[in-house]
Motif scaffolding. Structure first.
Motif, PDB file in Angstrom:
ATOM      1  N   ILE A   1       0.938  -1.223   0.015  1.00 26.18           N
ATOM      2  CA  ILE A   1      -0.075  -0.104  -0.086  1.00 26.18           C
ATOM      3  C   ILE A   1       0.978   1.036  -0.024  1.00 26.18           C
ATOM      4  O   ILE A   1       1.661   1.514   0.953  1.00 26.18           O
ATOM      5  N   ARG A   2       0.688   1.976  -1.092  1.00 22.02           N
ATOM      6  CA  ARG A   2       1.532   3.303  -1.046  1.00 22.02           C
ATOM      7  C   ARG A   2       0.624   4.348  -0.931  1.00 22.02           C
ATOM      8  O   ARG A   2      -0.475   4.474  -1.386  1.00 22.02           O
ATOM      9  N   THR A   3       1.401   5.470  -0.528  1.00 21.70           N
ATOM     10  CA  THR A   3       0.549   6.837  -0.652  1.00 21.70           C
ATOM     11  C   THR A   3       1.348   7.899  -1.421  1.00 21.70           C
ATOM     12  O   THR A   3       2.585   7.649  -2.054  1.00 21.70           O
ATOM     13  N   ARG A   4       0.573   8.903  -2.086  1.00 21.49           N
ATOM     14  CA  ARG A   4       1.343   9.868  -2.813  1.00 21.49           C
ATOM     15  C   ARG A   4       2.668  10.463  -2.115  1.00 21.49           C
ATOM     16  O   ARG A   4       2.665  10.742  -1.109  1.00 21.49           O
ATOM     17  N   ARG A   5       3.731  10.778  -3.019  1.00 19.71           N
ATOM     18  CA  ARG A   5       4.746  11.345  -2.539  1.00 19.71           C
ATOM     19  C   ARG A   5       4.371  12.609  -1.968  1.00 19.71           C
ATOM     20  O   ARG A   5       3.652  13.389  -2.832  1.00 19.71           O
ATOM     21  N   GLN A   6       5.161  13.107  -0.747  1.00 19.06           N
ATOM     22  CA  GLN A   6       4.746  14.578  -0.477  1.00 19.06           C
ATOM     23  C   GLN A   6       5.937  15.454  -1.022  1.00 19.06           C
ATOM     24  O   GLN A   6       7.224  15.187  -1.211  1.00 19.06           O
ATOM     25  N   ARG A   7       5.566  16.557  -1.896  1.00 23.56           N
ATOM     26  CA  ARG A   7       6.387  17.464  -2.438  1.00 23.56           C
ATOM     27  C   ARG A   7       6.643  18.724  -1.848  1.00 23.56           C
ATOM     28  O   ARG A   7       7.252  19.485  -2.160  1.00 23.56           O
ATOM     29  N   ASP A   8       6.021  18.984  -0.392  1.00 21.66           N
ATOM     30  CA  ASP A   8       6.252  20.212   0.282  1.00 21.66           C
ATOM     31  C   ASP A   8       7.408  20.001   1.037  1.00 21.66           C
ATOM     32  O   ASP A   8       7.754  18.861   1.234  1.00 21.66           O
ATOM     33  N   ARG A   9       7.819  20.733   1.501  1.00 26.31           N
ATOM     34  CA  ARG A   9       9.175  21.091   2.361  1.00 26.31           C
ATOM     35  C   ARG A   9       9.005  20.896   3.851  1.00 26.31           C
ATOM     36  O   ARG A   9       9.907  21.073   4.689  1.00 26.31           O
ATOM     37  N   ILE A  10       7.583  21.393   4.319  1.00 23.12           N
ATOM     38  CA  ILE A  10       7.260  21.474   5.616  1.00 23.12           C
ATOM     39  C   ILE A  10       7.667  20.151   6.258  1.00 23.12           C
ATOM     40  O   ILE A  10       8.216  19.995   7.490  1.00 23.12           O
ATOM     41  N   GLY A  11       6.994  18.901   5.859  1.00 24.33           N
ATOM     42  CA  GLY A  11       7.366  17.464   6.406  1.00 24.33           C
ATOM     43  C   GLY A  11       6.183  17.367   7.443  1.00 24.33           C
ATOM     44  O   GLY A  11       5.565  18.249   7.795  1.00 24.33           O
ATOM     45  N   ALA A  12       5.817  16.116   7.487  1.00 24.58           N
ATOM     46  CA  ALA A  12       4.573  15.581   8.268  1.00 24.58           C
ATOM     47  C   ALA A  12       4.903  15.883   9.503  1.00 24.58           C
ATOM     48  O   ALA A  12       3.995  16.149  10.514  1.00 24.58           O
ATOM     49  N   LEU A  13       6.084  15.688  10.186  1.00 21.70           N
ATOM     50  CA  LEU A  13       6.296  15.920  11.676  1.00 21.70           C
ATOM     51  C   LEU A  13       5.936  17.269  12.091  1.00 21.70           C
ATOM     52  O   LEU A  13       5.236  17.390  13.037  1.00 21.70           O
ATOM     53  N   ARG A  14       6.431  18.278  11.222  1.00 24.51           N
ATOM     54  CA  ARG A  14       6.060  19.556  11.513  1.00 24.51           C
ATOM     55  C   ARG A  14       4.717  20.150  11.469  1.00 24.51           C
ATOM     56  O   ARG A  14       4.240  20.731  12.327  1.00 24.51           O
ATOM     57  N   VAL A  15       4.168  19.416  10.497  1.00 27.60           N
ATOM     58  CA  VAL A  15       2.627  19.752  10.361  1.00 27.60           C
ATOM     59  C   VAL A  15       1.810  19.230  11.566  1.00 27.60           C
ATOM     60  O   VAL A  15       0.893  19.873  12.100  1.00 27.60           O
ATOM     61  N   LEU A  16       2.047  17.809  11.825  1.00 32.18           N
ATOM     62  CA  LEU A  16       1.588  17.181  12.935  1.00 32.18           C
ATOM     63  C   LEU A  16       1.698  17.906  14.180  1.00 32.18           C
ATOM     64  O   LEU A  16       0.704  17.984  15.169  1.00 32.18           O
ATOM     65  N   LEU A  17       2.739  18.144  14.679  1.00 28.34           N
ATOM     66  CA  LEU A  17       3.199  18.723  15.631  1.00 28.34           C
ATOM     67  C   LEU A  17       2.799  20.062  15.954  1.00 28.34           C
ATOM     68  O   LEU A  17       2.589  20.726  17.050  1.00 28.34           O
ATOM     69  N   ALA A  18       2.304  20.864  14.802  1.00 24.33           N
ATOM     70  CA  ALA A  18       1.722  22.054  14.948  1.00 24.33           C
ATOM     71  C   ALA A  18       0.270  21.996  15.196  1.00 24.33           C
ATOM     72  O   ALA A  18      -0.366  23.166  15.281  1.00 24.33           O
ATOM     73  N   ASP A  19      -0.307  20.862  15.033  1.00 21.11           N
ATOM     74  CA  ASP A  19      -1.980  20.819  15.098  1.00 21.11           C
ATOM     75  C   ASP A  19      -2.187  20.466  16.331  1.00 21.11           C
ATOM     76  O   ASP A  19      -1.836  19.426  17.126  1.00 21.11           O
ATOM     77  N   ARG A  20      -2.683  21.483  17.083  1.00 23.08           N
ATOM     78  CA  ARG A  20      -3.093  21.364  18.653  1.00 23.08           C
ATOM     79  C   ARG A  20      -4.107  20.156  18.838  1.00 23.08           C
ATOM     80  O   ARG A  20      -3.957  19.592  20.055  1.00 23.08           O
ATOM     81  N   ARG A  21      -4.873  19.759  17.912  1.00 27.53           N
ATOM     82  CA  ARG A  21      -5.973  18.843  18.178  1.00 27.53           C
ATOM     83  C   ARG A  21      -4.982  17.481  18.489  1.00 27.53           C
ATOM     84  O   ARG A  21      -5.293  16.526  19.087  1.00 27.53           O
ATOM     85  N   PHE A  22      -4.150  17.382  17.290  1.00 27.06           N
ATOM     86  CA  PHE A  22      -3.358  16.070  17.050  1.00 27.06           C
ATOM     87  C   PHE A  22      -2.310  15.889  18.643  1.00 27.06           C
ATOM     88  O   PHE A  22      -2.331  14.603  19.100  1.00 27.06           O
ATOM     89  N   VAL A  23      -2.028  17.039  18.867  1.00 28.75           N
ATOM     90  CA  VAL A  23      -0.900  17.044  19.945  1.00 28.75           C
ATOM     91  C   VAL A  23      -1.771  16.703  21.157  1.00 28.75           C
ATOM     92  O   VAL A  23      -1.264  15.894  22.181  1.00 28.75           O
ATOM     93  N   ALA A  24      -3.003  17.323  21.245  1.00 29.53           N
ATOM     94  CA  ALA A  24      -3.890  16.920  22.451  1.00 29.53           C
ATOM     95  C   ALA A  24      -4.286  15.362  22.529  1.00 29.53           C
ATOM     96  O   ALA A  24      -4.307  14.642  23.371  1.00 29.53           O
TER      97      ALA A  24
END
Length: 382
Positions: free
Chosen positions: A180-203
């Protein structure tokens, strides 16, 4: 690939990886002691796994999400872990063992969260029942933990090669997983930064961590306390087996419960069960009371785990899901237990079995976190 075939392959993977865990948890310290390490050195070696769970697993997963490929990476990690464990046979002395332990942990700790990620993507793509695939992990853990003692038969050196064989089997099982594959990420932000910036996910991470680390006292000191209270080793073994059987039965029917109350409902059920289980466990060591309380593990662990896995699947984009799974593993299995275990040790030293009552605070905090997630607008909330 048919859904049934996918489910069987994922079940085989869980059976293999939890065989490793079922051998390693009770018997690996015995092998380390046989190599001449003292208790303090053994504690440091074992702690390396928790440190790497926090450091290595999210980093590896973020790279996996960026590339979109999972199965190949998982098989390579498992094969490297099998070779790494074999290197322990050459390690002589504490420092050599510690170095090998760090190398092994770096490639081993990402394996289970990546496997969970593939399983949950298979739930979305093929409609498989996650609980019924995952229960084979619980079954194999029980078989390995009980049968491993018979296989070792006082020969501690056998532990290493049993673990090597089980990790190698995990590598083989990984190759059988659906690609099972997902599409490649082409942004430079990265999943770690996006998720840790999401207060709901951190909660959510904090909530799930509180629910899981409410088990710190029973995992660390349950057997010691019950045997000290005069319960036989056989009955203590029955109590542990009872909790695992309850967990397995929950996974059999967990999909139906999930359909009724959703992932946040399962998290809430785990917290509510803890409000009952931990204070009553603290009251004493009456065999009948303990026998009635242990099945609550189906809720305090089983429901909370299924709720967490499903929450991630429903609220995180597939191309960030491996990172999300690994962050959950790092927080709930690494940092949270790293905090809770020393606290549990102090409480047990000061108050004995009465310290179980303090675990109620973790369950209550998990309930508060679940309520906040429910009340806060966003995925999974109103």
């Amino acid at each position: 690939m048919a859904a049934n075939a996918v489910a069987i392959r994922i079940a085989v993977f869980y059976a293999a990886i939890f065989t490793v865990i079922g051998l390693r948890m009770p018997f690996w310290p015995v092998w380390l002691a046989g190599r001449g390490l003292d208790p303090g050195e053994i504690g440091i070696v074992l702690a390396v796994g928790s440190w790497m769970q926090v450091a290595a697993a999210p980093w590896v997963a973020s790279r996996v999400d960026r590339r979109g490929e999972r199965r190949k990476v998982l098989a390579i990690l498992a094969a490297a872990a099998a070779l790494g464990y074999a290197l322990f046979d050459l390690a002589d002395g504490f420092l050599a063992v510690l170095v090998v332990a760090g190398l092994v942990a770096a490639v081993f700790t990402p394996i289970l969260p990546l496997g969970d990620n593939i399983a949950m993507l298979a739930v979305s793509r093929y409609g498989i029942d996650y609980g019924r695939a995952r229960l084979w992990g619980s079954i194999s853990f029980t078989i390995a933990a009980t049968g491993g003692g018979l296989a070792i038969a006082g020969q501690s050196e056998r532990v290493l090669w049993l673990i090597v064989a089980a990790v190698a089997a995990t590598a083989g099982a990984a190759l059988l997983l659906p690609d099972i594959r997902t599409r490649r990420q082409r942004d430079r932000i990265g999943a770690l930064r996006v998720l840790l910036a999401d207060r709901r996910f951190v909660a959510f991470l904090v909530t799930a961590g509180c629910l899981q680390c409410s088990h710190a006292m029973i995992y660390g000191f349950g057997t010691l306390h019950w045997q000290g209270a005069g319960l036989s080793a056989g009955f203590v073994g029955f109590l542990w087996a009872e909790s695992v059987v309850a967990e397995i039965l929950f996974f059999v029917w967990g999909r139906d419960v999930l359909a009724r109350i959703g992932p946040l409902g399962l998290l809430a059920a785990g917290g509510a069960a803890g409000l009952v289980r931990w204070p009553l466990t603290a009251l004493g060591s009456d065999p009948l009371t303990l026998a009635l309380l242990q099945p609550l593990h189906a809720a305090t662990f089983g429901a909370a785990h299924l709720g967490a896995m499903t929450y991630i699947a429903q609220t995180v984009l597939p191309e960030r899901s491996a990172t999300a799974q690994s962050l959950h593993s790092a927080i709930a299995g690494g940092i949270a237990f790293g905090i809770a275990m020393p606290v549990a040790g102090v409480l047990y030293g000061q108050f004995g079995g009465a310290g179980f009552a303090a675990m109620t605070l973790f369950s209550a905090a998990g309930l508060v976190g679940t309520w906040w997630l429910w009340r806060t607008p966003g995925p999974g909330g109103p």
